[in-house]
Design an enzyme around this catalytic site. Sequence first.
Site: not given
Ligand code: EPZ
Length: 419
Positions: A22, A117, A398
């Site tokens: 996904k 979220c 989902r």
């Molecule tokens: C991806 O989300 C995945 N989703 C998430 O999977 C996964 O948990 C996550 O990566 C970490 O591996 C998809 O790929 C669609 P991040 P993403 O940006 O890209 C902070 C699932 O269950 N952050 O690596 O949103 C954020 O808040 C989902 O399938 C900022 O602060 O994850 C988090 O604490 C859940 N500012 C951390 O970084 C930003 O601009 C990691 O987020 C972006 C992120």
Amino acid sequence: MDKLQIDGGRRLEGTIAIAGAKNAALPQIAASLLSPHALTLTNLPQVGDVANMLSVVGRHGVAVNVAGPHTATLNAGPANHVEAPYDLVRKMRATVLVLGPLVARFGRARVSLPGGCAIGARPIDLHMKVLAQLGASVAVESGYIVAEALSGLAGARIVLASPSVGATQTAMMAATYATGETEIVNAAGEPEVADLAACLAAMGANIEGAGTHRIAVQGPTNWRAARHHTIPDRIEAGTYAMAAAITRGHLELTGARLEHLGALAQMLETVGARMWPTDRGLMVACDGRVAAADISTEPYPGFPTDLQAQYMALMAVADGACAIRETIFENRFMHVPELVRMGADISLRGSTALVRGRTKLVGAPVMATDLRASVCLVLAGLAAEGQTTVSRVYHLDRGYEDLARKLVRCGAAIRRVPE
Ligand code: EPZ
């Protein structure tokens, strides 16, 4: 809304086919907006988030032809609409991934801020910073990100403050239109980032280093029609590996790639399960009760945050006590009160859960709150004595294709019934 009724205590034995990832498919669907030529994606998982993302790009004018349950051809030649409204983005945060492609290709984008979220605030400041570094003007206006780059984007050296998966993907996609070289330092190394790079390369992009923490992109790109086969879902595979462990059974996970499971494979060996590659994927077997072992979630190849809840279900029936530390998201313990209702002995200290393994859990009515918490409750129900009812299974739909059917075919007693 449906619920799942699970009669626990049955060993899982058999074969489960792992679907496409996904979290690889979603950015690849967004990437279709970059090119005026067709992109055919195969091995797409048949899950809610993918259907949602296909309708999102459709709203931007992409011609979407779903040629089968796991194949879609996306033609963004006619795409011209640059706004992603709140009602779409609030349903699925990954919709934000259209921001980079829209501003790169059309010079403008107006994408709603995703809002909070269940698992955390999940800001997108890093995505916005990346686009500004490539030369776009980026502002927030009444709940929308408004990005403009009317004179195009220019390559830059981007150092990400943290290895964000989404921000790395936004940077890679936007950089395909930036003149010159873009270097992304402290990039996320997840397999889904490397798979997006492979998809972009098939479309004509020039990208090196994806999957490492330093990625270089040469732009602009000569786009061409392309096909891409999405990688298997390592989180689905890890989930079913833990289903085998918690029921002391054995499962062959066809299509799964052991090398993508990283720290989970090591942890399952540590706690007493066994995993080995087969010519069709990988085998997981567990003959007895697992031992407890501490984990801390980390960026890839560390223990994935998306498998933390599932691991906690396994530790709830492990021999011994352990600490589970969540370092990626600030609120990813909503499965804890539900597990406690099933008799688990878990206490929270900030970002750490202290789990004391019990010899058994007892089935109970529980409620899903997010995608991975819901599957954690299914795993607990598989091992619990008596019946567990997991409500709000739309969370499961989902991200897991045919979960109940796949488990029933391996011996689980699960019925999907209306609430
Ligand atoms: C991806 O989300 C995945 N989703 C998430 O999977 C996964 O948990 C996550 O990566 C970490 O591996 C998809 O790929 C669609 P991040 P993403 O940006 O890209 C902070 C699932 O269950 N952050 O690596 O949103 C954020 O808040 C989902 O399938 C900022 O602060 O994850 C988090 O604490 C859940 N500012 C951390 O970084 C930003 O601009 C990691 O987020 C972006 C992120």
